[in-house]
Design an enzyme around this catalytic site. Structure first.
Site, mmCIF file in Angstrom:
data_model
loop_
_atom_site.group_PDB
_atom_site.id
_atom_site.type_symbol
_atom_site.label_atom_id
_atom_site.label_comp_id
_atom_site.label_asym_id
_atom_site.label_seq_id
_atom_site.Cartn_x
_atom_site.Cartn_y
_atom_site.Cartn_z
ATOM 1 N N ASN A 13 0.837 -1.216 0.000
ATOM 2 C CA ASN A 13 0.000 0.000 0.000
ATOM 3 C C ASN A 13 0.866 1.259 0.000
ATOM 4 O O ASN A 13 0.524 2.244 -0.653
ATOM 5 C CB ASN A 13 -0.960 -0.024 1.189
ATOM 6 C CG ASN A 13 -2.084 -1.008 0.944
ATOM 7 O OD1 ASN A 13 -2.992 -0.739 0.165
ATOM 8 N ND2 ASN A 13 -2.006 -2.167 1.585
ATOM 9 N N ILE A 91 -1.869 -0.692 17.895
ATOM 10 C CA ILE A 91 -2.943 0.235 18.260
ATOM 11 C C ILE A 91 -2.298 1.501 18.802
ATOM 12 O O ILE A 91 -1.384 1.434 19.628
ATOM 13 C CB ILE A 91 -3.865 -0.401 19.318
ATOM 14 C CG1 ILE A 91 -4.540 -1.645 18.736
ATOM 15 C CG2 ILE A 91 -4.917 0.606 19.789
ATOM 16 C CD1 ILE A 91 -5.216 -2.504 19.784
ATOM 17 N N HIS A 108 -8.257 -0.417 6.400
ATOM 18 C CA HIS A 108 -8.654 -1.690 7.012
ATOM 19 C C HIS A 108 -9.351 -2.556 5.966
ATOM 20 O O HIS A 108 -10.246 -2.063 5.268
ATOM 21 C CB HIS A 108 -9.583 -1.427 8.204
ATOM 22 C CG HIS A 108 -9.957 -2.674 8.928
ATOM 23 N ND1 HIS A 108 -9.023 -3.524 9.485
ATOM 24 C CD2 HIS A 108 -11.163 -3.244 9.167
ATOM 25 C CE1 HIS A 108 -9.634 -4.553 10.043
ATOM 26 N NE2 HIS A 108 -10.933 -4.406 9.855
ATOM 27 N N ASP A 149 -9.708 0.009 14.367
ATOM 28 C CA ASP A 149 -10.277 0.005 13.024
ATOM 29 C C ASP A 149 -11.667 0.635 13.018
ATOM 30 O O ASP A 149 -12.625 0.093 12.448
ATOM 31 C CB ASP A 149 -10.305 -1.432 12.453
ATOM 32 C CG ASP A 149 -8.903 -1.997 12.323
ATOM 33 O OD1 ASP A 149 -8.011 -1.258 11.877
ATOM 34 O OD2 ASP A 149 -8.693 -3.164 12.678
ATOM 35 N N GLU A 178 -7.623 -2.111 -2.102
ATOM 36 C CA GLU A 178 -6.920 -1.273 -1.114
ATOM 37 C C GLU A 178 -5.995 -0.271 -1.799
ATOM 38 O O GLU A 178 -5.979 0.913 -1.449
ATOM 39 C CB GLU A 178 -6.073 -2.137 -0.176
ATOM 40 C CG GLU A 178 -6.859 -2.875 0.863
ATOM 41 C CD GLU A 178 -5.936 -3.563 1.869
ATOM 42 O OE1 GLU A 178 -6.297 -3.562 3.049
ATOM 43 O OE2 GLU A 178 -4.894 -4.091 1.475
HETATM 44 C C1 GRF Z 1 -3.377 -4.541 4.315
HETATM 45 O O1 GRF Z 1 -4.281 -5.548 3.978
HETATM 46 C C2 GRF Z 1 -3.954 -3.588 5.318
HETATM 47 O O2 GRF Z 1 -5.312 -3.347 5.126
HETATM 48 C C3 GRF Z 1 -3.754 -4.369 6.595
HETATM 49 O O3 GRF Z 1 -2.450 -4.896 6.455
HETATM 50 C C4 GRF Z 1 -2.183 -5.111 5.067
HETATM 51 C C5 GRF Z 1 -0.900 -4.421 4.745
HETATM 52 O O4 GRF Z 1 -0.432 -4.742 3.463
HETATM 53 N N1 GRF Z 1 -3.954 -3.528 7.759
HETATM 54 P P1 GRF Z 1 0.866 -4.024 2.882
HETATM 55 O O5 GRF Z 1 1.950 -4.089 3.951
HETATM 56 O O6 GRF Z 1 0.512 -2.620 2.534
HETATM 57 O O7 GRF Z 1 1.252 -4.832 1.669
#
Ligand code: GRF
Length: 207
Positions: A13, A91, A108, A149, A178
């Site tokens: 991400n 958290i 999330h 979340d 995402e």
């Molecule tokens: C994602 O699915 C996010 O929603 C969750 O952890 C994952 C992280 O993926 N909280 P990345 O490290 O960005 O590949």
């Protein structure tokens, strides 16, 4: 718009944010990437893009609040307009959040109010397997407090769970959503707050 991204894991991400900044799809720059895990893939991705990194690893016997104060100091140093939790696995307490009011957003892999905490995709998949549901989703929300979340939603998208899905195919589809939704949410936030950082842009006066 200066973004500080907090990431504990692989960083796919984070990569979507970096790519969107490079492509001009986001009018922002990643000022720093901060991780609690020295081996996080996110740190390697940041290095490849020439983005400064910080590792704030928890110390034995340290309280959550003490950790969060150290984390806030490290993040503040990079003067973020927005703090993005992209796969951040801790958290955050008010010791951190109070330093960045209305400026922390979280990704999330579930719909609002559903599957807070870890393994959200797997839990939704298991419920679908026993016929209890046929979709899950992705959300990006503000983090106002220590709720897990949970918080005002900025962007949300439903993701169907197909009968032919495995947990891997569902996970892959969720990640695709995402990557797009997080960039869209940051763009929306950036647009809404651009007058906060650009002194040449007139502020809307209340009528
Ligand atoms: C994602 O699915 C996010 O929603 C969750 O952890 C994952 C992280 O993926 N909280 P990345 O490290 O960005 O590949």
């Amino acid at each position: 718009m200066r973004l500080v991204v907090l990431a504990s894991g692989n960083g796919s991400n984070l990569q979507s944010i970096l790519d969107a900044c490079t492509a001009g799809r986001l009018d922002a720059e990643v000022a720093a990437v901060v991780s609690d895990r020295p081996l996080a893939g996110a740190l390697r991705r940041a290095h490849r893009s020439g983005v400064p990194t910080e590792i704030i690893a928890p110390i034995d016997d340290e309280t959550r609040r003490t950790y969060d104060i150290r984390l806030a100091e490290a993040v503040r140093h990079h003067r973020p307009d927005l703090v993005v939790l992209a796969g951040w696995m801790r958290i955050l307490s008010s010791s951190f959040l109070d330093g960045f009011p209305d400026r922390v957003i979280n990704l999330h892999p579930a719909l609002p109010g559903e599957y807070p905490g870890i393994r959200a995709i797997e839990r939704a998949f298991q419920d679908a397997q026993r016929g209890a549901r046929s979709h899950t989703g992705v959300m990006v929300h503000l983090v106002p407090d220590e709720g897990v979340d949970d918080g005002p939603v900025i962007a949300v998208e439903k993701v169907p769970i197909d009968p032919s899905d495995t947990v891997d195919t569902l996970t892959e589809r969720i990640h695709e959503v995402e990557h797009r939704l997080l960039v869209d949410a940051i763009a929306a936030w950036t647009l809404e707050h651009s007058s906060d950082t650009d002194p040449t842009r007139p502020r809307t006066e209340p009528t």
